[in-house]
Design an enzyme around this catalytic site. Structure first.
Site, PDB file in Angstrom:
ATOM      1  N   ASP A 100       7.171  -0.661  11.531  1.00  0.00           N
ATOM      2  CA  ASP A 100       6.486   0.473  10.898  1.00  0.00           C
ATOM      3  C   ASP A 100       5.651   1.270  11.896  1.00  0.00           C
ATOM      4  O   ASP A 100       4.633   1.852  11.545  1.00  0.00           O
ATOM      5  CB  ASP A 100       5.601  -0.009   9.753  1.00  0.00           C
ATOM      6  CG  ASP A 100       4.559  -1.038  10.186  1.00  0.00           C
ATOM      7  OD1 ASP A 100       4.497  -1.348  11.399  1.00  0.00           O
ATOM      8  OD2 ASP A 100       3.817  -1.538   9.320  1.00  0.00           O
ATOM      9  N   ARG A 153       0.816  -1.226   0.000  1.00  0.00           N
ATOM     10  CA  ARG A 153       0.000   0.000   0.000  1.00  0.00           C
ATOM     11  C   ARG A 153       0.847   1.272   0.000  1.00  0.00           C
ATOM     12  O   ARG A 153       0.328   2.359  -0.261  1.00  0.00           O
ATOM     13  CB  ARG A 153      -0.950  -0.013   1.208  1.00  0.00           C
ATOM     14  CG  ARG A 153      -2.166  -0.909   1.005  1.00  0.00           C
ATOM     15  CD  ARG A 153      -3.096  -0.833   2.198  1.00  0.00           C
ATOM     16  NE  ARG A 153      -2.573  -1.606   3.332  1.00  0.00           N
ATOM     17  CZ  ARG A 153      -3.087  -1.557   4.562  1.00  0.00           C
ATOM     18  NH1 ARG A 153      -4.105  -0.755   4.819  1.00  0.00           N
ATOM     19  NH2 ARG A 153      -2.586  -2.289   5.525  1.00  0.00           N
ATOM     20  N   GLU A 180      -8.252 -11.069  13.451  1.00  0.00           N
ATOM     21  CA  GLU A 180      -7.838 -10.120  12.416  1.00  0.00           C
ATOM     22  C   GLU A 180      -9.061  -9.571  11.701  1.00  0.00           C
ATOM     23  O   GLU A 180     -10.084 -10.260  11.548  1.00  0.00           O
ATOM     24  CB  GLU A 180      -6.888 -10.796  11.417  1.00  0.00           C
ATOM     25  CG  GLU A 180      -5.568 -11.247  12.019  1.00  0.00           C
ATOM     26  CD  GLU A 180      -4.731 -10.098  12.527  1.00  0.00           C
ATOM     27  OE1 GLU A 180      -4.880  -8.976  12.007  1.00  0.00           O
ATOM     28  OE2 GLU A 180      -3.930 -10.316  13.463  1.00  0.00           O
ATOM     29  N   TYR A 230      34.090  32.044  -3.584  1.00  0.00           N
ATOM     30  CA  TYR A 230      34.181  30.602  -3.366  1.00  0.00           C
ATOM     31  C   TYR A 230      35.559  30.279  -2.811  1.00  0.00           C
ATOM     32  O   TYR A 230      36.589  30.597  -3.425  1.00  0.00           O
ATOM     33  CB  TYR A 230      33.969  29.813  -4.657  1.00  0.00           C
ATOM     34  CG  TYR A 230      34.338  28.352  -4.500  1.00  0.00           C
ATOM     35  CD1 TYR A 230      33.512  27.494  -3.761  1.00  0.00           C
ATOM     36  CD2 TYR A 230      35.519  27.838  -5.037  1.00  0.00           C
ATOM     37  CE1 TYR A 230      33.856  26.166  -3.577  1.00  0.00           C
ATOM     38  CE2 TYR A 230      35.873  26.507  -4.860  1.00  0.00           C
ATOM     39  CZ  TYR A 230      35.033  25.681  -4.123  1.00  0.00           C
ATOM     40  OH  TYR A 230      35.375  24.362  -3.923  1.00  0.00           O
ATOM     41  N   ASN A 243      40.878  25.235  -6.760  1.00  0.00           N
ATOM     42  CA  ASN A 243      41.462  24.132  -5.999  1.00  0.00           C
ATOM     43  C   ASN A 243      41.544  22.829  -6.774  1.00  0.00           C
ATOM     44  O   ASN A 243      42.122  21.861  -6.285  1.00  0.00           O
ATOM     45  CB  ASN A 243      40.664  23.907  -4.710  1.00  0.00           C
ATOM     46  CG  ASN A 243      39.191  23.654  -4.979  1.00  0.00           C
ATOM     47  OD1 ASN A 243      38.624  24.193  -5.922  1.00  0.00           O
ATOM     48  ND2 ASN A 243      38.564  22.845  -4.143  1.00  0.00           N
TER      49      ASN A 243
END
Length: 465
Positions: free
Chosen positions: A109, A19, A160, A369, A389
């Site tokens: 869950d 689901r 159930e 930067y 760099n």
């Protein structure tokens, strides 16, 4: 915490979670900045000494990869044959067990379950019940197994929902799905059959079998319906997000943190914020961040970073970095990983820093930067300065010592060192080290050509005729 009986936590995570309509393991879906399984593991962390057993399905590699730094024993349920079969897999994985000890069985869950609830259930082991499980009377029991009791309110069985009759469907007391089971009873798992609508082996059947065999079954009721929310869909996940978010924010409010808009503010469960801090709207603070008495936001994102006192971070992103005290960051600054900024520093608009250390009383105010850079104290980095760099193969460091002034629009090509007290002329490209108290200039000499513009315009005008 120590109990008279040893307790083994078992988390059932092998379900497919259809689901959720996701190819990702259900228990790795995030609530705030942590997967659901993390929240479940947290509920008994510190209460139980035994290493948790996590029953997984075909998703083992993904789950174990995320929790690679934690001590977890994984058991694979190759086919999703139900919760009883999942527990049987865990039971068979342990070689030596005392029948007087217990399994704490939890679903993976249920991210909102509270540690105090698990503590209370574990203490039930002192009552010497063979099985104790958690129940809750809910307003809407849809989707849950119902608790069937006799006229004297004694437990009979769990039915159930898909197998329940109409009168049983009207029962509001539900099975939460968290059990404390004496290990001696786990042998009864072999007696469970899959004669039901799903064709699965239900763990709930163990209770009825145990009762028929004269074992002692107890229940523990909890009263916070939000706590037992099981996430089975994206809608459930969204609801869990909201509850968890509010719960975390309330902790900080109670600790003296001022949060201006709880609807747009997101704070992770491992974040620490000092009293007196102000969290402005649309701010996100995640990971193991530690915030001093500072102002964060609006529209700022902090992740796994430490920020001291009296700082102001607005419209900016800071990740995996350390910020001292009395520091201003933003607007629109990006402080990337392994950056350390000391005290009394200004990081201005549109500045990006990565793997950079800046000592106290320095400024990087605009459009710059700095990557793989060490900056000393009392340094001024002019607008538009960048450190080059990366040469296409390797990263190189730039070192800027104390009291250096870098003019605007300068390019510092690493590896390079600007020694103490040196200055860099605006618009320079610096490719060699600059000695102490020296001026570095790396640009072509300016030439002014008198009358050139007049000649140029005349030529262009003639061509158009």
């Amino acid at each position: 915490m120590t109990y008279n009986k040893k307790i083994y936590p078992v988390v059932l995570c092998a379900g497919v979670g259809k689901r959720m309509r996701s190819n990702f393991p259900k228990v790795l879906h995030f609530v705030l900045d942590k997967p659901m399984l993390w929240w479940v593991l947290r509920s008994f962390r510190g209460l139980i000494d035994s290493e948790p057993i996590v029953v997984v399905g075909k998703n083992k590699d993904l789950v174990s990869q995320y929790f690679a730094d934690e001590k977890i024993s994984y058991v694979v349920q190759n086919e999703p044959l139900g919760t009883a079969h999942a527990l049987l897999c865990a039971y068979e994985s342990l070689k030596v067990l005392s029948e007087e000890d217990y399994f704490l069985v939890m679903p993976g869950d249920m991210p909102l379950i509270k540690q105090n609830t698990i503590k209370n259930l574990c203490e039930m082991s002192e009552l010497n019940n063979d099985i104790t499980f958690i129940t809750c009377n809910v307003d809407d029991p849809k989707g849950y197994g119902r608790i069937v009791r006799d006229k004297n309110n004694n437990f009979l069985r769990i039915i159930e929902e898909k197998d329940a009759k109409n009168d049983e469907l009207r029962i509001n007391e539900i099975n939460v799905g968290i059990y404390l089971i004496k290990i001696a009873l786990l042998k009864l798992l072999y007696n469970i059959e899959n004669v039901n609508a799903q064709g699965e082996y239900y763990l709930t059947d163990l209770l009825e079998i145990a009762l028929k065999n004269g074992h002692k079954i107890g229940t523990m009721e909890i009263f916070d319906q939000k706590e037992i929310l099981g996430v089975n869909s994206q809608k459930d996940l969204l609801e869990a997000q909201g509850v968890a978010k509010r719960s975390v924010i309330e902790v900080h409010l109670n600790n003296g943190v001022q949060i201006f808009d709880i609807n747009s503010t997101w704070i992770g469960p491992e974040v620490s914020i000092s009293s007196g801090a102000k969290i402005m709207p649309s701010s996100v603070i995640y990971g193991k961040s530690k915030i001093g008495s500072s102002t964060i936001g609006p529209f700022s994102n902090i992740e796994n970073s430490t920020i001291g006192d009296n700082c102001n971070v607005f419209y900016s992103v800071i990740r995996n970095s350390i910020i001292g005290s009395n520091v201003s960051v933003g607007p629109f600054s990006h402080i990337r990983e392994q950056t350390v900024i000391y005290d009394n520093i200004r990081i201005g608009n549109f500045v990006e820093l990565k793997k950079t250390q800046i000592e106290s009383n320095s400024k990087v105010s605009h459009l710059s930067y700095l990557g793989d850079t060490t900056v000393g104290s009392n340094v001024n980095i002019g607008a538009g300065t960048i450190t080059c760099n990366y040469d296409g193969f390797d990263k190189h460091r730039t070192t800027i010592e104390d009291d250096v002034f870098v003019g605007s629009d300068s390019i510092l090509v690493a590896p390079v060192k600007l020694s103490k007290g040196s200055m860099i002329a605006a618009g320079s490209v610096i490719t060699r080290d600059v000695p102490e108290d020296s001026l570095g200039i790396g640009r072509a000499s300016q030439v002014n050509k008198a009358g050139w513009v007049k000649v140029f315009k005349s030529m262009k005008t003639k061509k158009k005729k």
